[in-house]
Design a protein around this motif. Structure first.
Motif, PDB file in Angstrom:
ATOM      1  N   GLU B 174       0.736  -1.228   0.024  1.00 44.26           N
ATOM      2  CA  GLU B 174       0.046  -0.055  -0.034  1.00 44.26           C
ATOM      3  C   GLU B 174       0.823   1.228   0.045  1.00 44.26           C
ATOM      4  O   GLU B 174       0.529   2.043  -0.915  1.00 44.26           O
ATOM      5  N   ALA B 175       2.008   1.150   0.743  1.00 43.24           N
ATOM      6  CA  ALA B 175       2.836   2.458   0.791  1.00 43.24           C
ATOM      7  C   ALA B 175       3.469   2.639  -0.488  1.00 43.24           C
ATOM      8  O   ALA B 175       3.705   3.885  -0.882  1.00 43.24           O
ATOM      9  N   ILE B 176       3.882   1.489  -1.027  1.00 47.22           N
ATOM     10  CA  ILE B 176       4.426   1.758  -2.271  1.00 47.22           C
ATOM     11  C   ILE B 176       3.755   2.260  -3.332  1.00 47.22           C
ATOM     12  O   ILE B 176       3.980   2.993  -4.373  1.00 47.22           O
ATOM     13  N   ASP B 177       2.640   1.738  -3.375  1.00 46.89           N
ATOM     14  CA  ASP B 177       1.611   2.037  -4.308  1.00 46.89           C
ATOM     15  C   ASP B 177       1.035   3.624  -4.149  1.00 46.89           C
ATOM     16  O   ASP B 177       0.984   4.317  -5.118  1.00 46.89           O
ATOM     17  N   ASN B 178       1.154   4.126  -2.932  1.00 50.27           N
ATOM     18  CA  ASN B 178       0.758   5.604  -2.675  1.00 50.27           C
ATOM     19  C   ASN B 178       1.820   6.317  -3.131  1.00 50.27           C
ATOM     20  O   ASN B 178       1.901   7.484  -3.651  1.00 50.27           O
ATOM     21  N   LEU B 179       3.234   5.805  -2.935  1.00 58.79           N
ATOM     22  CA  LEU B 179       4.497   6.608  -3.420  1.00 58.79           C
ATOM     23  C   LEU B 179       4.278   6.633  -4.927  1.00 58.79           C
ATOM     24  O   LEU B 179       5.007   7.686  -5.313  1.00 58.79           O
ATOM     25  N   ILE B 180       4.157   5.684  -5.671  1.00 54.30           N
ATOM     26  CA  ILE B 180       3.893   5.526  -6.990  1.00 54.30           C
ATOM     27  C   ILE B 180       3.122   6.720  -7.552  1.00 54.30           C
ATOM     28  O   ILE B 180       3.259   7.537  -8.411  1.00 54.30           O
ATOM     29  N   ILE B 181       2.013   6.896  -6.807  1.00 50.18           N
ATOM     30  CA  ILE B 181       0.793   7.934  -7.020  1.00 50.18           C
ATOM     31  C   ILE B 181       1.458   9.350  -6.931  1.00 50.18           C
ATOM     32  O   ILE B 181       1.231  10.210  -7.761  1.00 50.18           O
TER      33      ILE B 181
END
Lengths: 259, 248
Positions: B174-181
């Motif tokens: 979830e944290a990495i997904d948010n970072l990508i966004i």
């Protein structure tokens, strides 16, 4: 008939594979040369590799050199004593060390210690995509990884050979003079009488060529690794075997040309 | 911005890419999905020419990178940042040196300026003050974030993410997904994400492309993909073992 044709087929494939590999190593060498002359020279990386190949190999080279000199003196003494020529032990040890054993044994020890490490390190970098990462950051992997290692090999193996020659002769002296009772003056005099500077220089030229061979092969095998941890292990073993064999074969031809 | 035209690639007898056609939209995140071993990473490596195709073209801002010499290719590569699957951090360098690497290689910035950018990029991925740590001291999630900090160090126009959430726990995913966004928005990036994580795909992607048997078999917005009746896509998204995708 079928078995014979399969054997010939396999032999042909093996020859082709080896010729192709030699060609690839040669192409890598050309690439190394072309990147070596293009500024900027990565001095920090070169010094780091010189420390790794040279400074950190001193202990093993000293041990190898000193015991080789000692055993040569011991064997030479027993041989020469049969025709009362014990005084030639010193010059035999010195000639053997400077012409052959110094460069060859030093190179083989450096191959085992540093050549294998080059293959393992570059192989790990390949399978973990670190080499790809260098490429995408517009940093040429040959310039960053291989050029410093090859320069370190070519410069440091001769330096280590000087150390091996020196401690080898010293080892021969300690066995020859105090242990076996050869006259110290005669021991040293015969060394200066029979060993020319050319013997030392040619030995050092050999060492530089061996340094090139071991570093180039170590880097080539590591750089072309595939297949994860197993591939890294395979590349390391192949690098040591191929470099050692290449050093021994090229030693014969270099000796035939030089002496 | 990036256009892939009829790309073919085989390794020996194995055909991996069999005529891939795809257009990546500028300033958007395109996710390329497909089963493991289906050629997604191979396609990604063609986009930055870590691999050369057997035939076909990859156009970056109108330039066909399959035909470029090393010098011109390096210029094009400056537009890219890449987050590799295992982060590909240099083991022998500290975190700070890793993030600073592209800046030192490609610019003539002073050390003080580079240190400032490194600190800024590490802050952007939520890892302030770890410049002196070695990669071996980091967890998998931290390594990926440092990899992302390095990928965006040069403020690239395009960032490629090769399976950014593989091997991470759900919270770190979830944290990495948010970072990508966030990085896509903050740096106005064109992002290409390779993934087979179904939840992440719909979260980060503006456009989704399905790669199957060496071809793009479906392309569209997350809504279009969700509603697609393409049996390959239906099987992939449902995780079923029955369907056109064969289990080898």
């Amino acid at each position: 008939m079928n078995r014979a044709s399969t054997a010939i087929d396999n032999l042909g494939r093996s020859v082709l594979r080896n010729v192709e590999e030699m060609g690839r190593i040669l192409l890598l060498f050309i690439s190394v040369l072309s990147w070596m002359i293009r500024p900027p020279l990565k001095l920090r990386l070169i010094f780091k590799q010189m420390e790794f190949v040279g400074v950190k190999s001193i202990f093993v080279v000293v041990l190898t050199g000193i015991f080789t000199g000692m055993v040569m003196a011991l064997q030479g003494y027993h041989g020469f004593r049969m025709f009362s020529a014990e005084s030639l032990v010193g010059s035999t040890v010195a000639l053997g060390m400077t012409r052959e054993l110094g460069p060859v044994l030093t190179s083989l020890m450096v191959t085992a210690r540093a050549g294998s490490a080059m293959a393992a390190e570059l192989g790990t970098m390949r399978v973990t995509e670190q080499i790809d990462a260098l490429s995408v950051m517009a940093a040429n992997p040959v310039k960053h990884l291989i050029v410093p290692r090859v320069i370190a090999g070519v410069l440091m193996v001769p330096v280590l050979t000087i150390v091996a020659d020196f401690v080898g002769i010293l080892g021969g002296y300690f066995v020859g003079v105090p242990v076996l009772g050869i006259n110290s003056g005669i021991f040293v005099k015969n060394i200066t009488r029979y060993v020319d500077l050319d013997d030392i220089y040619n030995g050092l030229i050999k060492a530089a060529i061996f340094g090139l061979i071991l570093s180039l092969i170590g880097c080539y095998k590591g750089f072309n690794t595939s297949g994860g941890a197993e591939g890294v292990g395979k590349a390391t073993t192949e690098a040591v075997v191929l470099a050692s064999i290449s050093i021994l074969i090229s030693d014969y031809f270099l000796t035939a040309i030089m002496f | 911005m990036i256009k892939i035209v009829d790309l073919h690639k085989s390794f020996g007898k194995q055909k991996v890419l069999d005529g891939v056609n795809l257009e990546i939209e500028e300033g958007k995140t395109t996710v390329i999905i497909g089963r493991s071993g289906g050629g997604k990473s191979v396609l990604l490596k063609h986009i930055i020419r870590l691999l050369k195709p057997d035939s076909g073209h990859v156009l970056v801002d109108g330039t066909d990178i399959t035909k470029l010499n090393d010098k011109d290719l390096n210029e094009i590569r400056k537009k890219f940042g890449v987050l590799f699957q295992g982060a590909a951090l240099f083991d022998s360098m500290t975190v700070g040196e890793n993030v600073a690497f592209p800046l030192k290689e490609q610019t003539k910035m002073k050390d003080s300026e580079i240190r400032k950018i490194v600190a800024d990029r590490l802050r952007a991925v939520g890892l302030t003050g770890i410049e002196e740590k070695m990669p071996s001291e980091l967890s998998g999630g931290m390594r990926k974030r440092v990899g992302l900090a390095r990928a965006i160090a040069m403020h690239p126009e395009i960032v490629l993410f090769d399976e950014p959430t593989t091997g991470l726990d759900p919270i770190m995913t979830e944290a990495i997904d948010n970072l990508i966004i966030d990085t896509q928005k903050n740096f106005n990036l064109t992002s290409i994400v390779i993934s087979h994580d179904v939840e992440s795909i719909f979260k980060v992607g503006h456009k989704i492309a399905m790669l199957h048997e060496g071809k793009i078999v479906e392309y569209g917005t997350p809504e279009e993909i969700r509603e697609s009746r393409n049996p390959v896509l239906v099987q992939f998204l449902s995780g079923s073992t029955e369907g056109p995708i064969k289990i080898i």
